[in-house]
Design a protein around this motif. Sequence first.
Motif, PDB file in Angstrom:
ATOM      1  N   ASN A 227     -13.708 -54.501  34.588  1.00 32.40           N
ATOM      2  CA  ASN A 227     -14.122 -55.874  34.329  1.00 32.40           C
ATOM      3  C   ASN A 227     -13.559 -56.376  33.002  1.00 32.40           C
ATOM      4  OD1 ASN A 227     -15.805 -56.203  36.626  1.00 32.40           O
ATOM      5  ND2 ASN A 227     -17.340 -54.924  35.634  1.00 32.40           N
TER       6      ASN A 227
ATOM      7  N   GLU B   4     -16.712 -60.737  31.762  1.00 36.10           N
ATOM      8  CA  GLU B   4     -17.500 -60.294  32.919  1.00 36.10           C
ATOM      9  C   GLU B   4     -18.516 -59.235  32.503  1.00 36.10           C
ATOM     10  OE1 GLU B   4     -19.373 -59.751  36.351  1.00 36.10           O
ATOM     11  OE2 GLU B   4     -18.034 -61.427  35.883  1.00 36.10           O
ATOM     12  N   GLN B   5     -18.130 -58.352  31.599  1.00 36.14           N
ATOM     13  CA  GLN B   5     -19.061 -57.338  31.110  1.00 36.14           C
ATOM     14  C   GLN B   5     -20.231 -57.996  30.376  1.00 36.14           C
ATOM     15  OE1 GLN B   5     -17.042 -54.307  28.848  1.00 36.14           O
ATOM     16  NE2 GLN B   5     -15.444 -54.106  30.396  1.00 36.14           N
TER      17      GLN B   5
ATOM     18  N   ASN C  36     -21.325 -61.083  30.780  1.00 37.24           N
ATOM     19  CA  ASN C  36     -22.134 -61.788  31.780  1.00 37.24           C
ATOM     20  C   ASN C  36     -23.024 -60.819  32.551  1.00 37.24           C
ATOM     21  OD1 ASN C  36     -21.138 -64.307  31.125  1.00 37.24           O
ATOM     22  ND2 ASN C  36     -19.495 -64.220  32.642  1.00 37.24           N
ATOM     23  N   SER C  37     -22.488 -59.675  32.928  1.00 41.22           N
ATOM     24  CA  SER C  37     -23.256 -58.685  33.674  1.00 41.22           C
ATOM     25  C   SER C  37     -24.427 -58.169  32.844  1.00 41.22           C
ATOM     26  CB  SER C  37     -22.354 -57.516  34.077  1.00 41.22           C
ATOM     27  OG  SER C  37     -23.098 -56.482  34.664  1.00 41.22           O
ATOM     28  N   ILE C  38     -24.165 -57.863  31.591  1.00 44.00           N
ATOM     29  CA  ILE C  38     -25.243 -57.381  30.717  1.00 44.00           C
ATOM     30  C   ILE C  38     -26.280 -58.483  30.514  1.00 44.00           C
ATOM     31  CG2 ILE C  38     -25.775 -56.655  28.348  1.00 44.00           C
ATOM     32  CD1 ILE C  38     -23.035 -55.182  28.393  1.00 44.00           C
TER      33      ILE C  38
ATOM     34  N   ARG D  50     -27.115 -60.917  32.484  1.00 41.46           N
ATOM     35  CA  ARG D  50     -27.915 -61.111  33.702  1.00 41.46           C
ATOM     36  C   ARG D  50     -28.991 -60.039  33.846  1.00 41.46           C
ATOM     37  NH1 ARG D  50     -22.802 -62.139  35.943  1.00 41.46           N
ATOM     38  NH2 ARG D  50     -22.721 -60.019  36.766  1.00 41.46           N
ATOM     39  N   ASN D  51     -28.707 -58.842  33.371  1.00 39.94           N
ATOM     40  CA  ASN D  51     -29.612 -57.715  33.578  1.00 39.94           C
ATOM     41  C   ASN D  51     -30.416 -57.330  32.333  1.00 39.94           C
ATOM     42  OD1 ASN D  51     -28.804 -57.196  36.331  1.00 39.94           O
ATOM     43  ND2 ASN D  51     -26.857 -56.557  35.471  1.00 39.94           N
TER      44      ASN D  51
ATOM     45  N   ASP E  37     -29.290 -51.279  35.058  1.00 40.21           N
ATOM     46  CA  ASP E  37     -27.893 -50.972  35.348  1.00 40.21           C
ATOM     47  C   ASP E  37     -27.861 -49.781  36.298  1.00 40.21           C
ATOM     48  OD1 ASP E  37     -25.049 -51.765  34.054  1.00 40.21           O
ATOM     49  OD2 ASP E  37     -25.049 -49.641  34.605  1.00 40.21           O
TER      50      ASP E  37
END
Length: 174
Positions: free
Chosen positions: A48, A52-53, A55-57, A59-60, A79
Amino acid sequence: VLKYADGQQELSQSISFGEVYSGRGFALSFKRKEEFALRPGLYTFRANSTAEQVNSISRNLTVSPVNVNAKIIRVSLTDHNPRKAQFLVHLIDTLYLAYTDEQRIKETTLKIDFIAKQLEQTEQKLEDFESYFESFTITNKTTNMDTEISDVINALEEIEEKEFALATLLVRAD
């Protein structure tokens, strides 16, 4: 076989462990640990971008106050990789503690500077009173200044009471 999308085009390249593959804007090299048993089949991974990394973090990641007065927060991250989640939560915790320490140091420094300025002003006032008494004694050729001294002592006591009240207020603010 390494397959990846480059825009609308899907590219494919056979590479071996240890070999470096260079694409547009990236380079990859795969290393196999001894304990990893290579089995026939399809292995997939996803690389990613930094955005993107993040955004992923985001979101979670959940950060919420537990006790506002005690300045306690709860940090949790979901995760698929528990070690990654644990590492990131620990990192956030460490950064938060460093930030709060930095803020406390700034606040304390400001308080110390304020008290130092108040002390300088008080010292200047005492020097002014001393000069005044010297001048008064010389001008009036007297050493009997009971009334003047009484007024000055009262003024000094008033200044000390204000300084004490201010210091008490600053300590309570911590």
